[in-house]
Design a protein around this motif. Sequence first.
Motif, PDB file in Angstrom:
ATOM      1  N   THR A 225       0.634  -1.156  -0.059  1.00 27.82           N
ATOM      2  CA  THR A 225      -0.192   0.018  -0.020  1.00 27.82           C
ATOM      3  C   THR A 225       0.809   1.188  -0.015  1.00 27.82           C
ATOM      4  OG1 THR A 225      -1.735  -1.180   1.092  1.00 27.82           O
ATOM      5  CG2 THR A 225      -1.812   1.260   1.228  1.00 27.82           C
ATOM      6  N   LEU A 226       1.941   1.130   0.892  1.00 30.37           N
ATOM      7  CA  LEU A 226       2.766   2.500   0.805  1.00 30.37           C
ATOM      8  C   LEU A 226       3.427   2.528  -0.532  1.00 30.37           C
ATOM      9  CD1 LEU A 226       4.162   4.594   2.547  1.00 30.37           C
ATOM     10  CD2 LEU A 226       5.826   3.193   3.359  1.00 30.37           C
ATOM     11  N   VAL A 227       4.035   1.459  -1.011  1.00 30.67           N
ATOM     12  CA  VAL A 227       4.475   1.707  -2.035  1.00 30.67           C
ATOM     13  C   VAL A 227       3.916   2.197  -3.225  1.00 30.67           C
ATOM     14  CG1 VAL A 227       5.986   0.119  -4.024  1.00 30.67           C
ATOM     15  CG2 VAL A 227       6.398   0.042  -1.619  1.00 30.67           C
ATOM     16  N   GLN A 228       2.679   1.782  -3.302  1.00 27.96           N
ATOM     17  CA  GLN A 228       1.576   2.021  -4.455  1.00 27.96           C
ATOM     18  C   GLN A 228       1.362   3.622  -3.983  1.00 27.96           C
ATOM     19  OE1 GLN A 228       0.497   0.405  -7.060  1.00 27.96           O
ATOM     20  NE2 GLN A 228      -0.323   2.339  -7.888  1.00 27.96           N
ATOM     21  N   ALA A 229       1.352   3.986  -2.860  1.00 29.74           N
ATOM     22  CA  ALA A 229       1.087   5.312  -2.583  1.00 29.74           C
ATOM     23  C   ALA A 229       2.090   6.294  -2.881  1.00 29.74           C
ATOM     24  CB  ALA A 229       0.525   5.702  -1.160  1.00 29.74           C
ATOM     25  N   LEU A 230       3.505   5.829  -2.872  1.00 25.62           N
ATOM     26  CA  LEU A 230       4.515   6.607  -3.153  1.00 25.62           C
ATOM     27  C   LEU A 230       4.596   6.541  -4.680  1.00 25.62           C
ATOM     28  CD1 LEU A 230       7.378   5.364  -0.596  1.00 25.62           C
ATOM     29  CD2 LEU A 230       6.510   7.692  -1.083  1.00 25.62           C
ATOM     30  N   ARG A 231       4.339   5.851  -5.532  1.00 22.45           N
ATOM     31  CA  ARG A 231       4.367   5.611  -6.799  1.00 22.45           C
ATOM     32  C   ARG A 231       3.445   6.578  -7.357  1.00 22.45           C
ATOM     33  NH1 ARG A 231       3.469   0.272  -9.354  1.00 22.45           N
ATOM     34  NH2 ARG A 231       4.154   1.204 -11.127  1.00 22.45           N
ATOM     35  N   SER A 232       2.419   6.836  -6.770  1.00 13.80           N
ATOM     36  CA  SER A 232       1.355   7.952  -7.219  1.00 13.80           C
ATOM     37  C   SER A 232       1.867   9.505  -6.996  1.00 13.80           C
ATOM     38  CB  SER A 232      -0.052   7.573  -6.613  1.00 13.80           C
ATOM     39  OG  SER A 232      -0.445   6.285  -6.874  1.00 13.80           O
ATOM     40  N   LEU A 233       2.948   9.624  -6.221  1.00 10.70           N
ATOM     41  CA  LEU A 233       3.334  10.926  -5.836  1.00 10.70           C
ATOM     42  C   LEU A 233       4.146  11.319  -7.123  1.00 10.70           C
ATOM     43  CD1 LEU A 233       4.574  10.650  -2.139  1.00 10.70           C
ATOM     44  CD2 LEU A 233       2.461  11.931  -3.394  1.00 10.70           C
ATOM     45  N   PRO A 234       3.931  12.790  -7.420  1.00 13.22           N
ATOM     46  CA  PRO A 234       4.959  13.314  -8.525  1.00 13.22           C
ATOM     47  C   PRO A 234       6.228  12.990  -7.952  1.00 13.22           C
ATOM     48  CG  PRO A 234       3.134  14.878  -7.766  1.00 13.22           C
ATOM     49  CD  PRO A 234       3.328  13.682  -7.001  1.00 13.22           C
ATOM     50  N   GLU A 235       7.314  12.980  -9.175  1.00 12.36           N
ATOM     51  CA  GLU A 235       8.623  12.530  -8.909  1.00 12.36           C
ATOM     52  C   GLU A 235       9.396  13.487  -7.576  1.00 12.36           C
ATOM     53  OE1 GLU A 235      12.955  12.052 -11.255  1.00 12.36           O
ATOM     54  OE2 GLU A 235      11.292  12.674 -12.410  1.00 12.36           O
ATOM     55  N   ARG A 236       9.251  14.742  -7.687  1.00 11.42           N
ATOM     56  CA  ARG A 236       9.988  15.560  -6.606  1.00 11.42           C
ATOM     57  C   ARG A 236       9.363  15.200  -5.401  1.00 11.42           C
ATOM     58  NH1 ARG A 236      13.102  19.769  -9.206  1.00 11.42           N
ATOM     59  NH2 ARG A 236      12.796  21.145  -7.516  1.00 11.42           N
ATOM     60  N   ASP A 237       7.953  15.123  -5.442  1.00 14.62           N
ATOM     61  CA  ASP A 237       7.665  14.717  -4.003  1.00 14.62           C
ATOM     62  C   ASP A 237       8.163  13.386  -3.492  1.00 14.62           C
ATOM     63  OD1 ASP A 237       6.139  16.788  -3.898  1.00 14.62           O
ATOM     64  OD2 ASP A 237       4.072  15.776  -4.587  1.00 14.62           O
ATOM     65  N   ARG A 238       8.366  12.299  -4.275  1.00 17.95           N
ATOM     66  CA  ARG A 238       8.686  10.877  -3.958  1.00 17.95           C
ATOM     67  C   ARG A 238      10.301  11.174  -3.602  1.00 17.95           C
ATOM     68  NH1 ARG A 238       6.302   8.997  -9.038  1.00 17.95           N
ATOM     69  NH2 ARG A 238       8.467   9.163 -10.014  1.00 17.95           N
ATOM     70  N   GLU A 239      10.835  12.040  -4.130  1.00 14.04           N
ATOM     71  CA  GLU A 239      12.369  12.240  -3.760  1.00 14.04           C
ATOM     72  C   GLU A 239      12.602  12.950  -2.494  1.00 14.04           C
ATOM     73  OE1 GLU A 239      14.345  13.191  -8.342  1.00 14.04           O
ATOM     74  OE2 GLU A 239      14.020  14.634  -6.996  1.00 14.04           O
ATOM     75  N   VAL A 240      11.813  13.678  -2.177  1.00 13.50           N
ATOM     76  CA  VAL A 240      12.144  14.433  -0.805  1.00 13.50           C
ATOM     77  C   VAL A 240      11.577  13.410   0.243  1.00 13.50           C
ATOM     78  CG1 VAL A 240       9.893  15.743  -0.581  1.00 13.50           C
ATOM     79  CG2 VAL A 240      11.791  16.522   0.451  1.00 13.50           C
ATOM     80  N   ILE A 241      10.558  12.408   0.007  1.00  7.94           N
ATOM     81  CA  ILE A 241      10.004  11.575   0.961  1.00  7.94           C
ATOM     82  C   ILE A 241      11.120  10.606   1.128  1.00  7.94           C
ATOM     83  CG2 ILE A 241       8.421   9.762   1.513  1.00  7.94           C
ATOM     84  CD1 ILE A 241       7.040  12.520   2.174  1.00  7.94           C
ATOM     85  N   VAL A 242      11.608  10.008   0.100  1.00  5.08           N
ATOM     86  CA  VAL A 242      12.643   8.936   0.266  1.00  5.08           C
ATOM     87  C   VAL A 242      13.983   9.587   0.737  1.00  5.08           C
ATOM     88  CG1 VAL A 242      14.448   7.605  -1.208  1.00  5.08           C
ATOM     89  CG2 VAL A 242      12.130   7.672  -2.079  1.00  5.08           C
ATOM     90  N   CYS A 243      14.446  10.694   0.679  1.00  7.09           N
ATOM     91  CA  CYS A 243      15.457  11.473   1.193  1.00  7.09           C
ATOM     92  C   CYS A 243      15.268  11.534   2.945  1.00  7.09           C
ATOM     93  CB  CYS A 243      15.964  12.794   0.667  1.00  7.09           C
ATOM     94  SG  CYS A 243      16.588  12.678  -0.773  1.00  7.09           S
ATOM     95  N   ARG A 244      14.197  12.017   3.177  1.00 12.92           N
ATOM     96  CA  ARG A 244      13.927  12.360   4.428  1.00 12.92           C
ATOM     97  C   ARG A 244      13.352  11.037   5.529  1.00 12.92           C
ATOM     98  NH1 ARG A 244      15.260  15.563   7.502  1.00 12.92           N
ATOM     99  NH2 ARG A 244      13.740  16.494   8.398  1.00 12.92           N
ATOM    100  N   TYR A 245      12.730  10.213   5.022  1.00 17.56           N
ATOM    101  CA  TYR A 245      12.268   9.292   5.607  1.00 17.56           C
ATOM    102  C   TYR A 245      12.859   7.587   5.175  1.00 17.56           C
ATOM    103  CZ  TYR A 245       9.236  13.016   6.947  1.00 17.56           C
ATOM    104  OH  TYR A 245       8.863  13.912   7.417  1.00 17.56           O
ATOM    105  N   PHE A 246      13.214   7.793   4.227  1.00 21.58           N
ATOM    106  CA  PHE A 246      13.780   6.003   3.694  1.00 21.58           C
ATOM    107  C   PHE A 246      15.256   6.255   3.908  1.00 21.58           C
ATOM    108  CE2 PHE A 246       9.530   6.042   1.959  1.00 21.58           C
ATOM    109  CZ  PHE A 246       9.180   4.755   1.935  1.00 21.58           C
ATOM    110  N   LEU A 247      15.984   7.119   3.760  1.00 22.24           N
ATOM    111  CA  LEU A 247      17.331   7.487   3.803  1.00 22.24           C
ATOM    112  C   LEU A 247      17.659   7.977   5.145  1.00 22.24           C
ATOM    113  CD1 LEU A 247      18.298   8.437   0.192  1.00 22.24           C
ATOM    114  CD2 LEU A 247      18.543   6.266   1.174  1.00 22.24           C
ATOM    115  N   ASP A 248      16.656   8.454   5.651  1.00 24.38           N
ATOM    116  CA  ASP A 248      16.818   9.179   6.986  1.00 24.38           C
ATOM    117  C   ASP A 248      17.906  10.252   6.872  1.00 24.38           C
ATOM    118  OD1 ASP A 248      16.145   9.664   9.640  1.00 24.38           O
ATOM    119  OD2 ASP A 248      17.595   8.334  10.440  1.00 24.38           O
ATOM    120  N   LEU A 249      17.933  11.152   5.905  1.00 24.92           N
ATOM    121  CA  LEU A 249      18.781  12.155   5.874  1.00 24.92           C
ATOM    122  C   LEU A 249      18.196  13.414   6.363  1.00 24.92           C
ATOM    123  CD1 LEU A 249      19.595  12.212   1.850  1.00 24.92           C
ATOM    124  CD2 LEU A 249      20.792  11.136   3.918  1.00 24.92           C
ATOM    125  N   SER A 250      19.128  14.232   7.081  1.00 33.09           N
ATOM    126  CA  SER A 250      18.695  15.283   7.752  1.00 33.09           C
ATOM    127  C   SER A 250      18.338  16.402   6.837  1.00 33.09           C
ATOM    128  CB  SER A 250      19.840  16.026   8.465  1.00 33.09           C
ATOM    129  OG  SER A 250      20.870  16.507   7.452  1.00 33.09           O
TER     130      SER A 250
END
Length: 191
Positions: free
Chosen positions: A128-153
């Motif tokens: 469900t999370l993957v499907q929702a992330l795939r639905s986001l525009p690319e730049r939104d996905r990038e920032v979510i991946v950086c902040r929450y999946f990669l745990d970048l400051s």
Amino acid sequence: MIPPEVPLDDEELVTRAQAGDLEAYELLVARHTASAYRTAILLGAGADAEDMVQEAFVKGYRKLSRYRGDASFRSWLLAIVANETRNLHRSRDRRTGLVLRAARAAPYSEAAEDGAVDAALAGERRATLVQALRSLPERDREVIVCRYFLDLSEDETVAMLGWARGTVKSRTSRALVKLRGLLDVEELSRG
């Protein structure tokens, strides 16, 4: 008794590598390969992740003289990985999800190890999370991946994406709202 060797920090290794010390750069590669690979996977490189990481380290070495230390070496390197992954997407000339392959490749969470029911629920939540992330525009996905999946400051995200701090803050906020909305819609459609 010989005192234990203190590992060099990135700054010292970069300085040595910039002076031509190949061994110092090899230590940087060893230190940052896992996060570089994880970044490539989460940004959608899939089976090409290893190639993206290798290319990023080669480009990083070639551009090392341009590294000024304004951001951490890790952020600087991950920005190169992100650019290489974007280039891959452009060359494929198609839109792909950021974390679909990462979700398939990622090991099950600890919760999934608690039993068959927990495994099924964890897999369903992940899908469900993957499907929702795939639905986001690319730049939104990038920032979510950086902040929450990669745990970048925030600073590391600014450096990696090359965006202004305000853009990172606002896009993160808006992307989370969109993601929550998508997850809520999915939950309602199941119920």
